[in-house]
Design a protein around this motif. Structure first.
Motif, PDB file in Angstrom:
ATOM      1  N   ASP A 171       5.307   4.868   6.590  1.00  0.00           N
ATOM      2  CA  ASP A 171       5.291   3.285   6.753  1.00  0.00           C
ATOM      3  C   ASP A 171       6.507   2.616   6.469  1.00  0.00           C
ATOM      4  N   ASN A 172       7.445   3.260   6.294  1.00  0.00           N
ATOM      5  CA  ASN A 172       8.862   2.653   5.935  1.00  0.00           C
ATOM      6  C   ASN A 172       9.714   2.781   7.298  1.00  0.00           C
ATOM      7  N   GLY A 230      -1.059   4.924   8.185  1.00  0.00           N
ATOM      8  CA  GLY A 230      -1.661   6.054   7.884  1.00  0.00           C
ATOM      9  C   GLY A 230      -3.201   6.017   8.479  1.00  0.00           C
ATOM     10  N   ARG A 231      -3.933   4.839   8.486  1.00  0.00           N
ATOM     11  CA  ARG A 231      -5.238   4.873   9.082  1.00  0.00           C
ATOM     12  C   ARG A 231      -5.446   5.403  10.513  1.00  0.00           C
ATOM     13  N   GLU A 232      -4.241   5.431  11.105  1.00  0.00           N
ATOM     14  CA  GLU A 232      -4.424   5.928  12.645  1.00  0.00           C
ATOM     15  C   GLU A 232      -3.888   7.338  12.576  1.00  0.00           C
ATOM     16  N   ALA A 233      -3.600   7.759  11.639  1.00  0.00           N
ATOM     17  CA  ALA A 233      -2.787   9.279  11.584  1.00  0.00           C
ATOM     18  C   ALA A 233      -3.789  10.467  12.097  1.00  0.00           C
ATOM     19  N   VAL A 234      -4.991  10.405  11.590  1.00  0.00           N
ATOM     20  CA  VAL A 234      -5.835  11.575  12.212  1.00  0.00           C
ATOM     21  C   VAL A 234      -6.198  11.242  13.517  1.00  0.00           C
ATOM     22  N   GLN A 287       2.822   8.274  -0.384  1.00  0.00           N
ATOM     23  CA  GLN A 287       2.773   7.038  -0.796  1.00  0.00           C
ATOM     24  C   GLN A 287       2.761   5.873   0.102  1.00  0.00           C
ATOM     25  N   MET A 288       1.459   5.388   0.662  1.00  0.00           N
ATOM     26  CA  MET A 288       1.557   4.406   1.810  1.00  0.00           C
ATOM     27  C   MET A 288       0.317   3.453   1.487  1.00  0.00           C
ATOM     28  N   PRO A 289       0.402   2.227   2.048  1.00  0.00           N
ATOM     29  CA  PRO A 289      -0.757   1.208   1.931  1.00  0.00           C
ATOM     30  C   PRO A 289      -1.869   1.782   2.601  1.00  0.00           C
ATOM     31  N   TYR A 290      -2.945   1.412   2.171  1.00  0.00           N
ATOM     32  CA  TYR A 290      -4.418   1.748   2.759  1.00  0.00           C
ATOM     33  C   TYR A 290      -4.865   3.153   2.617  1.00  0.00           C
ATOM     34  N   VAL A 291      -4.283   4.086   2.923  1.00  0.00           N
ATOM     35  CA  VAL A 291      -4.638   5.321   2.818  1.00  0.00           C
ATOM     36  C   VAL A 291      -3.664   6.238   2.257  1.00  0.00           C
ATOM     37  N   SER A 292      -3.702   7.118   1.327  1.00  0.00           N
ATOM     38  CA  SER A 292      -2.495   8.083   0.954  1.00  0.00           C
ATOM     39  C   SER A 292      -1.978   8.976   1.628  1.00  0.00           C
ATOM     40  N   VAL A 303       6.760  14.279   2.668  1.00  0.00           N
ATOM     41  CA  VAL A 303       8.308  13.810   2.457  1.00  0.00           C
ATOM     42  C   VAL A 303       7.943  12.572   1.606  1.00  0.00           C
ATOM     43  N   THR A 304       8.224  12.529   0.242  1.00  0.00           N
ATOM     44  CA  THR A 304       7.492  11.677  -0.434  1.00  0.00           C
ATOM     45  C   THR A 304       8.617  11.082  -1.645  1.00  0.00           C
ATOM     46  N   ALA A 305       8.566   9.963  -2.188  1.00  0.00           N
ATOM     47  CA  ALA A 305       9.487   9.676  -3.337  1.00  0.00           C
ATOM     48  C   ALA A 305       8.807  10.103  -4.653  1.00  0.00           C
TER      49      ALA A 305
END
Length: 120
Positions: free
Chosen positions: A10-11, A35-39, A55-60, A82-84
């Protein structure tokens, strides 16, 4: 034709960095900002690898990994988280969900490319 990598991030700056770096190394890249579009995008793009922010908004990304691992058509695609998140418990939990690789942010370009190449 290069290997296909779908990037869920998302960044905008991270997404651009990952896309530019992979394209410079002859990968075919599909960016996903939400992320809601990922699948849906995974099913259409048929990637050889998924790079997943956690760590993303709407869905992790964690929930997306669980969803993909429960789908017999998607579970064979390797996922690099890849995450903080940087704690050892977080890495263990994310790997247990199905991610084959885990890289904490901030990344180094060499470590990122090594991680991608190790999964492909």
């Amino acid at each position: 034709m290069g290997r296909r990598v779908l990037i869920v991030e998302d960044n905008e700056l991270n997404l651009k960095l990952f896309c530019d770096l992979l394209r410079a190394h002859n990968f075919v890249v599909e960016p996903v900002r939400d992320g809601r579009e990922a699948v849906t995008r995974v099913r259409k793009f048929h990637p050889d690898l998924i790079i997943m922010d956690i760590q993303m908004p709407y869905v992790s990304g964690y929930d997306l990994i669980l969803e993909m691992m429960s789908d017999k058509n998607l579970r064979t695609i390797p996922i690099m988280a890849v995450t903080a998140y940087a704690g050892p418990d977080d890495e263990e939990r994310i790997r247990a969900a199905g991610a084959q690789s885990y890289i904490s942010k901030p990344i180094t370009l060499a470590r990122f490319l090594d991680g991608v190449n190790a999964l492909l």
